[in-house]
Scaffold this active site. Structure first.
Site, PDB file in Angstrom:
ATOM      1  N   ARG A   1      -2.246  -0.862   5.442  1.00 29.89           N
ATOM      2  CA  ARG A   1      -3.446  -1.349   4.769  1.00 29.89           C
ATOM      3  C   ARG A   1      -3.158  -2.706   4.124  1.00 29.89           C
ATOM      4  O   ARG A   1      -4.017  -3.575   4.021  1.00 29.89           O
ATOM      5  CB  ARG A   1      -3.918  -0.337   3.714  1.00 29.89           C
TER       6      ARG A   1
ATOM      7  N   CYS B   1       0.871  -1.186   0.000  1.00 31.60           N
ATOM      8  CA  CYS B   1       0.000   0.000   0.000  1.00 31.60           C
ATOM      9  C   CYS B   1       0.897   1.222   0.000  1.00 31.60           C
ATOM     10  O   CYS B   1       1.741   1.358  -0.881  1.00 31.60           O
ATOM     11  CB  CYS B   1      -0.983  -0.014   1.166  1.00 31.60           C
TER      12      CYS B   1
END
Lengths: 141, 291
Positions: free
Chosen positions: B246, B241
């Site tokens: 994430r 990410c």
């Protein structure tokens, strides 16, 4: 630096490191509720993208006296704390005083090592937005 | 579908737990809250939970890396977590940082870790109690275990060699296309190029969760990560990410909910790749190819 900003710095630098986060939390709890009229005008606010906590900032008033309005969710107390610190330092000041506040002001609070420089950059970003909106406000009037 | 049925569908049925489970078993586990927001725990947390901060505690202050074995042991001692303890992680933002902490615990081979489905938001939505009381947990002499990066962590050269293989970009579509690096006057982790790693599939992390921040059932996850991509359980995945949090969330989904054997998180992510001299990138909505 203007007295209101110096007071905030004093607040943070006078307490020991172990209590600084608690102080930031107290600031976050003291952030004034957003004037309801902004709730009906979401287009007046800016929203940020994923990966950053949403904070809404509105700047009103005149070059002589600038009124700041903030909103951030309860689930983002750090963001609320930053907003509240800037609100305490700058709300009701002249546009010039706001623009003159050093961009390094957030680092003067002694939070960099405690919460990480990256997070403190969030407050720098917020200060940058307030300054940009203040310049836009003066340009319009 | 009932919650019990949903949990039964996942590849590893004992890693994700419900709020009901946690309420019933809270005495037997160490609950750890890990949030993006460093103050959120202090506004109220699950009774008994200790706070773990990703920025200030999991990272080495001098080397751009995670703490080493001694640092992790010292951190565990400070938190009162023993090597044999069962840790239950939860946090804000659909467990971004909880899955990140989960991944770091696994770098040190901590065996028993679970994740609270839906995290902090779900606990609150289900009427779970919050307290400001700080737990006091004595040190349990966590052993010094050296970090093992090879299985679940990818470095830039490995990512480069992986172009054309299952590579998942979990950022928002605007970050993937390169249309947006960050917004003017907003903080960002700083990248000089916007776009994605050539051939990476775009599967934003949030597609794996429902409105209440709990994970989607297995059939929907299979469609998302396998059906839509042509990848499968035997694929060798790397996820990335912007700074690796994430993608820890997606790493968790692939490894524990879908049962992918080989999946690594590229924690250098876009802040490294988008700044790396000579690294190829692709802009726009298509995965592109290595030119």
């Amino acid at each position: 630096m203007i007295p209101s900003a110096l007071e905030v710095i004093e607040d943070f630098t006078l307490v020991p490191d172990s209590e600084k986060l608690q102080l930031l939390l107290e600031y976050s709890e003291a952030l004034p509720e957003l004037d309801p009229r902004f709730g009906d005008h979401p287009e007046l606010m800016e929203r940020v993208e994923e990966c950053q906590s949403p904070v809404f900032i509105a700047v009103e008033g005149s070059a002589e006296k600038v009124n700041l309005h903030f909103s951030a969710p309860r689930e983002s107390p750090t963001t609320r704390g930053f907003a509240s610190v800037l609100n305490s330092a700058l709300n009701g000041q002249s546009a010039q005083n706001i623009l003159d506040l050093p961009d390094d002001f957030p680092s003067d609070l002694g939070l960099d090592a405690l919460i990480s420089p990256l997070r403190v950059r969030g407050m720098r970003g917020m200060l940058g937005r307030i300054k940009r909106k203040t310049r836009e406000l003066i340009a319009q009037s | 579908m009932s919650q019990t049925e949903k949990f039964k569908g996942y590849a590893h049925t004992d890693v994700l737990v419900s709020t009901q489970w946690l309420k019933a078993n809270s005495e037997d586990v160490v609950i750890v809250e890990s949030n993006e927001d460093i103050l959120l725990y202090d506004t109220g947390h699950i009774p008994g939970a200790v706070k773990l901060d990703w920025h200030t505690e999991l990272n080495d202050p001098l080397t751009r890396d995670y703490v080493d074995g001694a640092g992790f042991a010292a951190l565990m001692d400070k938190k009162g977590i023993g090597r044999d303890d069962t840790v239950v992680l939860y946090g804000d933002r659909s467990n971004w940082w909880a899955t990140y902490a989960f991944w770091v615990f696994k770098l040190f081979g901590h065996e028993n870790i679970k994740l609270l489905d839906g995290g902090r938001a779900k606990w609150i939505a289900d009427g779970g109690e919050l307290t400001k009381d700080l737990p006091s947990r004595p040190s349990k002499n966590y052993p010094i275990v050296e970090r093992k990066d090879s299985e679940i962590r990818a470095f830039r050269d490995e990512v480069r060699a992986h172009i054309g293989k299952p590579l998942v970009d979990v950022r928002s579509p605007q970050e993937y296309s390169g249309e947006r690096l960050h917004m003017a006057d907003f903080p960002n982790e700083g990248a000089t190029r916007g776009g994605h790693i050539p051939t990476a599939a775009s599967i934003p992390w949030a597609k794996a969760v429902m409105e209440d921040e709990t994970f989607k059932p297995v059939n929907e996850l299979e469609q998302l990560y396998f059906g839509n991509t042509g990848f499968d359980r035997n694929s060798d995945f790397i996820a990335y990410c912007r700074i690796g949090e994430r993608s820890s969330h997606t790493w968790f989904v692939l490894k524990y909910l879908l049962g992918v054997e080989s999946v690594r998180n590229y924690d250098g992510s876009w802040t490294e790749w988008g700044n790396l001299v000579g690294a190829p990138i692709v802009t726009g909505e298509e995965p592109g190819a290595l030119s």
